[in-house]
Design an enzyme around this catalytic site. Structure first.
Site, PDB file in Angstrom:
ATOM      1  N   GLU A  60      -4.405   8.179  33.695  1.00 40.48           N
ATOM      2  CA  GLU A  60      -5.121   7.589  34.813  1.00 40.48           C
ATOM      3  C   GLU A  60      -6.244   6.756  34.197  1.00 40.48           C
ATOM      4  O   GLU A  60      -7.004   7.266  33.367  1.00 40.48           O
ATOM      5  CB  GLU A  60      -5.700   8.705  35.686  1.00 40.48           C
ATOM      6  CG  GLU A  60      -6.163   8.221  37.021  1.00 40.48           C
ATOM      7  CD  GLU A  60      -6.733   9.349  37.876  1.00 40.48           C
ATOM      8  OE1 GLU A  60      -7.573   9.046  38.721  1.00 40.48           O
ATOM      9  OE2 GLU A  60      -6.356  10.512  37.675  1.00 40.48           O
ATOM     10  N   ARG A 291      -1.857  22.413  26.944  1.00 38.13           N
ATOM     11  CA  ARG A 291      -2.754  21.329  26.569  1.00 38.13           C
ATOM     12  C   ARG A 291      -3.522  21.688  25.301  1.00 38.13           C
ATOM     13  O   ARG A 291      -3.606  22.850  24.919  1.00 38.13           O
ATOM     14  CB  ARG A 291      -3.702  20.991  27.710  1.00 38.13           C
ATOM     15  CG  ARG A 291      -4.626  22.112  28.117  1.00 38.13           C
ATOM     16  CD  ARG A 291      -5.288  21.849  29.471  1.00 38.13           C
ATOM     17  NE  ARG A 291      -6.180  20.722  29.448  1.00 38.13           N
ATOM     18  CZ  ARG A 291      -6.027  19.626  30.208  1.00 38.13           C
ATOM     19  NH1 ARG A 291      -5.020  19.528  31.041  1.00 38.13           N
ATOM     20  NH2 ARG A 291      -6.887  18.654  30.155  1.00 38.13           N
ATOM     21  N   LYS A 301     -12.647  14.688  30.886  1.00 36.18           N
ATOM     22  CA  LYS A 301     -13.208  13.352  31.119  1.00 36.18           C
ATOM     23  C   LYS A 301     -14.545  13.440  31.831  1.00 36.18           C
ATOM     24  O   LYS A 301     -15.456  12.677  31.547  1.00 36.18           O
ATOM     25  CB  LYS A 301     -12.238  12.530  31.959  1.00 36.18           C
ATOM     26  CG  LYS A 301     -11.249  11.750  31.140  1.00 36.18           C
ATOM     27  CD  LYS A 301     -10.414  10.895  32.061  1.00 36.18           C
ATOM     28  CE  LYS A 301      -8.987  10.846  31.580  1.00 36.18           C
ATOM     29  NZ  LYS A 301      -8.055  10.497  32.636  1.00 36.18           N
TER      30      LYS A 301
HETATM   31  P1  ATP Z   1      -8.895  15.183  32.003  1.00 35.91           P
HETATM   32  O1  ATP Z   1      -8.540  16.568  32.439  1.00 35.91           O
HETATM   33  O2  ATP Z   1      -9.682  15.112  30.750  1.00 35.91           O
HETATM   34  O3  ATP Z   1      -9.482  14.349  33.104  1.00 35.91           O
HETATM   35  P2  ATP Z   1      -6.356  14.177  32.635  1.00 35.91           P
HETATM   36  O4  ATP Z   1      -5.220  15.086  32.421  1.00 35.91           O
HETATM   37  O5  ATP Z   1      -6.813  14.040  34.024  1.00 35.91           O
HETATM   38  O6  ATP Z   1      -7.512  14.533  31.623  1.00 35.91           O
HETATM   39  P3  ATP Z   1      -4.823  11.824  32.479  1.00 35.91           P
HETATM   40  O7  ATP Z   1      -5.261  10.427  32.295  1.00 35.91           O
HETATM   41  O8  ATP Z   1      -4.238  12.188  33.770  1.00 35.91           O
HETATM   42  O9  ATP Z   1      -6.061  12.725  32.134  1.00 35.91           O
HETATM   43  O10 ATP Z   1      -3.867  12.278  31.288  1.00 35.91           O
HETATM   44  C1  ATP Z   1      -2.767  11.548  30.845  1.00 35.91           C
HETATM   45  C2  ATP Z   1      -1.834  12.470  30.147  1.00 35.91           C
HETATM   46  O11 ATP Z   1      -2.494  13.143  29.079  1.00 35.91           O
HETATM   47  C3  ATP Z   1      -1.316  13.531  31.082  1.00 35.91           C
HETATM   48  O12 ATP Z   1       0.093  13.554  30.969  1.00 35.91           O
HETATM   49  C4  ATP Z   1      -1.919  14.818  30.587  1.00 35.91           C
HETATM   50  O13 ATP Z   1      -1.016  15.860  30.705  1.00 35.91           O
HETATM   51  C5  ATP Z   1      -2.218  14.515  29.125  1.00 35.91           C
HETATM   52  N1  ATP Z   1      -3.376  15.282  28.668  1.00 35.91           N
HETATM   53  C6  ATP Z   1      -4.633  15.235  29.151  1.00 35.91           C
HETATM   54  N2  ATP Z   1      -5.431  16.118  28.517  1.00 35.91           N
HETATM   55  C7  ATP Z   1      -4.657  16.739  27.596  1.00 35.91           C
HETATM   56  C8  ATP Z   1      -4.887  17.766  26.612  1.00 35.91           C
HETATM   57  N3  ATP Z   1      -6.080  18.339  26.457  1.00 35.91           N
HETATM   58  N4  ATP Z   1      -3.844  18.144  25.837  1.00 35.91           N
HETATM   59  C9  ATP Z   1      -2.645  17.569  25.971  1.00 35.91           C
HETATM   60  N5  ATP Z   1      -2.357  16.617  26.865  1.00 35.91           N
HETATM   61  C10 ATP Z   1      -3.342  16.195  27.681  1.00 35.91           C
HETATM   62 MG    MG Z   2      -5.042  13.761  35.420  1.00 41.41          MG
END
Ligand code: ATP
Ligand code: MG
Length: 594
Positions: A60, A291, A301
């Site tokens: 995102e 994760r 984030k």
């Molecule tokens: P945050 O929780 O930090 O806001 P998010 O998951 O909302 O992160 P996205 O932009 O939606 O951020 O993430 C894009 C991809 O990265 C998703 O497929 C998510 O599963 C993966 N991802 C995010 N954080 C992790 C992590 N700590 N370990 C592995 N994969 C991750």
């Molecule tokens: Mg997300």
């Protein structure tokens, strides 16, 4: 990806097993691809899909990528690379409010930097809004969705709990015609935010709360960074994501564990749309992995945004930030991340990885690629009293101790040198082999010298060390080894050295789990992660560097002998005047208890 010479052997994991089994069974072999994302009929009209599997990385665009994303990126692009597939970079930009173009560009740069290549497969979920809207209309017509007009709080109450079934909305039995009319008027902008919502009609008594008629479209009078004001209704993430995967012919949709409970809805939705011939079979399948959690950083984030906005760091690319732009400025390498991803593996159980694992991977790769240079970080003058003031000569130093093919370079030598302040003492403790009056040491790649004393200022601080050179002791000349000395120190010719600035970076947080409750402290329930910031995470020092380092280009990496791995800062370096950041020390100083 550019990691073919990676020394690591690919270790298998449960996702590789799944892909291999699918390839062996031909699970996805009948898919067609029209050359771009499309509906079932559009894809069917295309040729057989040349990509054996399709995965995707779907960020995102609401922040910069962090180390957790690197795990997901390397996993998805790695599977595609290793199994004859394609990996898509997809901006999951269905939420109009939080997304910005700055983030889109930063994400593209970061994924590229990691060495991943999406070819032509760069997509935006917002390009699928028309299809999503039609899919919602279809679900209404087929009796699978209805417009609910309950208040948000009634909707919440009627959803039930983990132990109590939910209650049907009074609007649940609305006719398809009535729901369709309301849905069209929602899109036409007739209603305020929150007044109506489109819901899937599944089962209000399902033990899985996600199947209790989840919301799939909501009203949001907001301007989207790509579609502008065309829409005032936007799909919910849980509705949008499976459709995005299906339109893109994704075979293996890999996400983190918290989406496990969403999988039944993912399958339900795609099945309904395939029944209606909007999508082609075989449908994408979702798989979950754990994760990345890392010690000494935060990987959310929201918290990273807070660090930047409240100026606890200099920006998203501050070398202490666990972002990929930060890591890049820090001097970390894509190959180091690749090695890290292989080493930690992919599992289905949550665990905490120690930061030292990542640092060790970076150190190993940097050891392999970084030419050696000399840097004096805490300079003290050394005067060789028996060398003529105008004398100059060259010493030869290898560029890498294990790689003779990298050759040697010349380092100028003269009467006045810079040495490390800690390499001299008047009163040596036991076992100290470096400079003290009467002791001999070797100037690395140069001569043996014997310390004769020092000069001091009025306050008694040592301002210069005095020594005499032993003329026939130069390294590499006949007879040089007859001098047996225990100490070996590095040095720079004061007249030739390049005075510069070095930033010594350390971990941003002082404790393994920032913000976590401290053990044995029952009062300490709510702690702020900011309280755990490491006050000594950055130090800027004035240093003396080997003359050749003046020509370093931004992002050139070196080992400064005895000190660690350093990179020419890509932001602060000026042409012909680089400044350096420490990426990692030579050894892990944290695990020993700092
Ligand atoms: P945050 O929780 O930090 O806001 P998010 O998951 O909302 O992160 P996205 O932009 O939606 O951020 O993430 C894009 C991809 O990265 C998703 O497929 C998510 O599963 C993966 N991802 C995010 N954080 C992790 C992590 N700590 N370990 C592995 N994969 C991750
Ligand atoms: Mg997300």
């Amino acid at each position: 990806m550019a990691h073919s010479e990676s020394p690591e052997v690919k270790t298998s994991n449960f996702l590789r097993h799944i892909v291999e089994a699918d390839l062996a069974a031909g699970t996805h072999a009948s898919r067609h691809w029209c050359g771009k994302p499309g509906s079932g009929p559009q894809q069917q009209a295309g040729a057989p899909d040349p990509a054996k599997i399709r995965t995707r990385f779907p960020p995102e665009p609401n922040g910069y990528l962090h180390f957790g994303h690197a795990k997901s990126i390397l996993l998805n692009f790695g599977l595609a690379r290793d199994y004859g597939g394609a990996c898509h970079l997809r901006f999951d930009d269905t939420n109009p409010e939080k997304e910005e173009l700055e983030y889109v560009e930063a994400i593209i740069d970061a994924v590229h930097w990691l060495g991943c290549d999406w070819g032509d497969n760069l997509y935006h979920a917002s390009d699928y809004f028309d299809f999503m809207y039609q899919a919602a209309e279809y679900l209404i017509q087929a009796g699978h969705a209805y417009v609910d007009s309950q208040s948000a709080s009634d909707m919440r109450t009627n959803r039930g709990t983990l132990t109590a079934a939910g209650k049907d909305s009074p609007y649940r039995n609305r006719s398809a015609a009535e729901s369709l009319d309301l849905f069209h008027r929602m899109k036409a902008g007739e209603f305020p935010d929150g007044s109506h919502v489109l819901r899937a009609r599944i089962d209000m008594a399902s033990p899985n709360i996600n199947l209790r008629d989840p919301a799939i479209y909501r009203i949001r009078h907001a301007t989207h960074h790509r579609t502008g004001d065309r829409f005032c209704v936007y799909p919910m993430y849980t509705f949008a994501h499976p459709i995005e995967d299906a339109l893109e012919n994704i075979t293996h949709s890999i996400c983190t564990l918290e989406f496990e409970d969403q999988r039944p809805f993912y399958d339900w939705l795609l099945e309904r749309l395939a029944e209606g011939s909007l999508l082609a079979r075989p449908l994408p399948r979702q798989y979950e992995f754990s994760r990345l959690n890392l010690t000494y950083v935060v990987l959310s984030k929201r918290k990273l945004i807070q660090l930047v906005e409240e100026k606890h760091v200099a920006g998203w690319d501050d070398p202490r930030m666990p972002t990929l732009v930060g890591a890049r400025r820090r001097g970390f390498t894509p190959e180091g991340f690749q090695m890290f991803a292989e080493r930690i593996g992919v599992t289905k159980s949550d665990s905490m990885i120690d930061m030292s694992v990542l640092e060790e991977c970076q150190r190993e790769h940097l050891n392999d690629i970084a030419p050696r240079r000399i840097a004096v970080l805490d300079p003290l003058k050394l005067i060789l009293t028996n060398v003529a003031p105008d004398h100059e000569e060259l010493c030869e130093a290898p560029n890498h101790p294990q790689k003779s093919e990298w050759g040697k370079r010349s380092v100028p030598f003269s009467r006045e040198l810079w040495i490390e302040r800690e390499d001299f003492t008047e009163t040596p403790p036991k076992g100290y082999f470096r400079l003290f009056p009467g002791n001999r040491v070797r100037l690395r790649y140069g001569f043996v010298i014997e310390c004769t004393g020092c000069e001091k200022d009025a306050a008694g601080n040592v301002t210069a060390v005095l020594a005499e050179l032993l003329p026939d002791s130069k390294s590499g000349t006949p007879g040089a080894d007859t001098y047996k000395v225990k100490g070996n120190i590095h040095w720079l010719s004061a007249r030739h050295a390049y005075p510069s600035e070095v930033r010594l970076y350390d971990r941003l947080f002082a404790v393994p789990a920032p913000g976590a409750r401290r053990e044995g402290d029952p009062e300490d329930l709510e702690r702020d992660f900011l309280d755990d910031l490491n006050p000594d995470s950055m130090q800027t020092i004035a240093v003396q560097l080997e003359p050749a380092l003046k020509d370093a280009l931004p992002e050139d990496r070196f080992q400064f002998e005895r000190h660690g791995y350093f990179v020419a800062d890509r932001v602060a370096s000026r042409h012909g005047a680089p400044v350096f950041n420490r990426a990692v020390t030579l050894k892990d100083s944290w695990s020993k208890g700092k």
